[in-house]
Design an enzyme around this catalytic site. Structure first.
Site, PDB file in Angstrom:
ATOM      1  CB  THR A  13      43.272  24.832  44.551  1.00  0.00           C
ATOM      2  OG1 THR A  13      43.385  23.402  44.619  1.00  0.00           O
ATOM      3  CG2 THR A  13      42.426  25.340  45.719  1.00  0.00           C
ATOM      4  N   GLY A  14      44.534  25.381  41.699  1.00  0.00           N
ATOM      5  CA  GLY A  14      45.378  24.931  40.594  1.00  0.00           C
ATOM      6  C   GLY A  14      44.590  24.778  39.310  1.00  0.00           C
ATOM      7  CB  SER A  15      41.377  25.936  38.457  1.00  0.00           C
ATOM      8  OG  SER A  15      41.366  27.133  39.208  1.00  0.00           O
ATOM      9  N   GLY A  18      45.534  22.272  32.742  1.00  0.00           N
ATOM     10  CA  GLY A  18      45.509  20.844  33.014  1.00  0.00           C
ATOM     11  C   GLY A  18      44.200  20.325  33.569  1.00  0.00           C
ATOM     12  CB  ILE A  19      43.569  17.618  36.041  1.00  0.00           C
ATOM     13  CG1 ILE A  19      44.271  16.493  35.270  1.00  0.00           C
ATOM     14  CG2 ILE A  19      42.357  17.053  36.789  1.00  0.00           C
ATOM     15  CD1 ILE A  19      44.893  15.430  36.146  1.00  0.00           C
ATOM     16  N   GLY A  20      42.899  20.698  36.497  1.00  0.00           N
ATOM     17  CA  GLY A  20      42.141  21.715  37.222  1.00  0.00           C
ATOM     18  C   GLY A  20      41.279  22.558  36.304  1.00  0.00           C
ATOM     19  CB  SER A 141      48.111  10.591  42.139  1.00  0.00           C
ATOM     20  OG  SER A 141      48.990   9.860  41.314  1.00  0.00           O
ATOM     21  CE1 TYR A 154      51.766  14.281  42.535  1.00  0.00           C
ATOM     22  CE2 TYR A 154      51.990  11.949  41.999  1.00  0.00           C
ATOM     23  CZ  TYR A 154      51.282  13.135  41.925  1.00  0.00           C
ATOM     24  OH  TYR A 154      50.093  13.177  41.224  1.00  0.00           O
TER      25      TYR A 154
END
Length: 264
Positions: A13-15, A18-20, A141, A154
């Site tokens: 997800t969220g790919s 960035g990191i994804g 995180s 967050y």
């Protein structure tokens, strides 16, 4: 160690960036069939093209959906079948005075950062358990442990992710499915590069800006630099593999030693 994920389907997800995107890229390189998830179909298409490059393998599949909602989760689940590896990478963040964080802010952060992962786990874990193999990963995180006062919502959402991973690992006990969280530290994303350019001036060389930032605002880091997203992706790939079959219920750190603790 040779990690081969051929025959495994990985949903990240969220790919689209960035990191994804790095996680999806490294899973693809390890042989997995990859499904990209994000809100923008255009961004997902671009990401899929970047990942596939000149590879002979089929490019990643893409599913555009808003995972902050139940309907979006249902759309994604309906469009994917037999997911073996679920990487809950989706997350949002901002800096905001703790006393100014509204109820709506809290709901948004919990919906996006926590409930998207919980809902997908709830939907996909039973089939993994029936097949007697699976990997579920939550990207947490350093803020989950060292909760920052200017990113309280967050940090709390990421702390909850770590707890959820431990709890779902117990649900999956003895099934061949492992569930872990990965605690990422300060990372060199496009957003971080833009932030430092704004903070120190666009003409400031990257190495100088990074050094200033790490010495003044992330001085606890033991590597004294921002983490490359691929370094986080490497941990995800390992935890997705057969070789990591005895690692479950853990909170594994890729934080450059930022959190001053010998435990997560």
């Amino acid at each position: 160690m040779k990690i081969d994920l051929t025959g495994r389907t990985a949903l990240v997800t969220g790919s689209s960036q960035g990191i994804g995107l790095s996680i999806a890229t490294e899973l693809f390189r390890a042989g997995a069939t990859v499904v990209l998830s994000g809100r923008s179909q255009e961004s997902l298409n671009a990401a899929a093209n970047v990942i596939a490059g000149d590879a002979a393998a089929d490019p990643p599949r893409t599913v555009a959906a808003d995972l902050s909602t139940r309907d979006g989760i249902a759309e994604l689940v309906a469009a994917t079948a037999d997911v073996d590896i679920l990487v809950n990478n989706l997350g949002i963040y901002e800096s905001k005075d703790a006393l100014d964080i509204t109820d709506d802010d809290w709901r948004e952060y919990l919906d996006v950062n926590l409930l998207s992962a919980v809902r997908l786990t709830r939907a996909l874990l039973p089939a993994m358990m029936r097949r007697r193999w699976g990997r579920i990963l939550y990207l947490a995180s350093d803020a989950a442990i060292a909760v920052p006062e200017d990113m309280l919502h967050y940090g709390v959402s990421k702390t909850a992710l770590v707890a959820a991973a431990r709890g779902y690992a117990k649900v999956a006990a003895g099934s061949g499915v492992t569930v872990n969280s990965v605690i990422a530290g300060p990372t060199k994303t496009d957003g971080a590069v833009r932030f430092l350019a704004e903070k120190y001036g666009a003409d400031t060389p990257w190495e100088e800006a990074q050094a200033r930032f790490m010495s003044t605002e992330r001085s606890a880091s033991l590597i004294k630099r921002l983490i490359d997203p691929t370094e986080i992706a490497n941990m995800i790939v390992y935890l997705s593999s057969h070789q990591a079959s005895a690692t479950t219920g853990g909170a594994l750190r890729v934080d450059g030693g930022y959190v001053d603790s010998i435990f997560p």
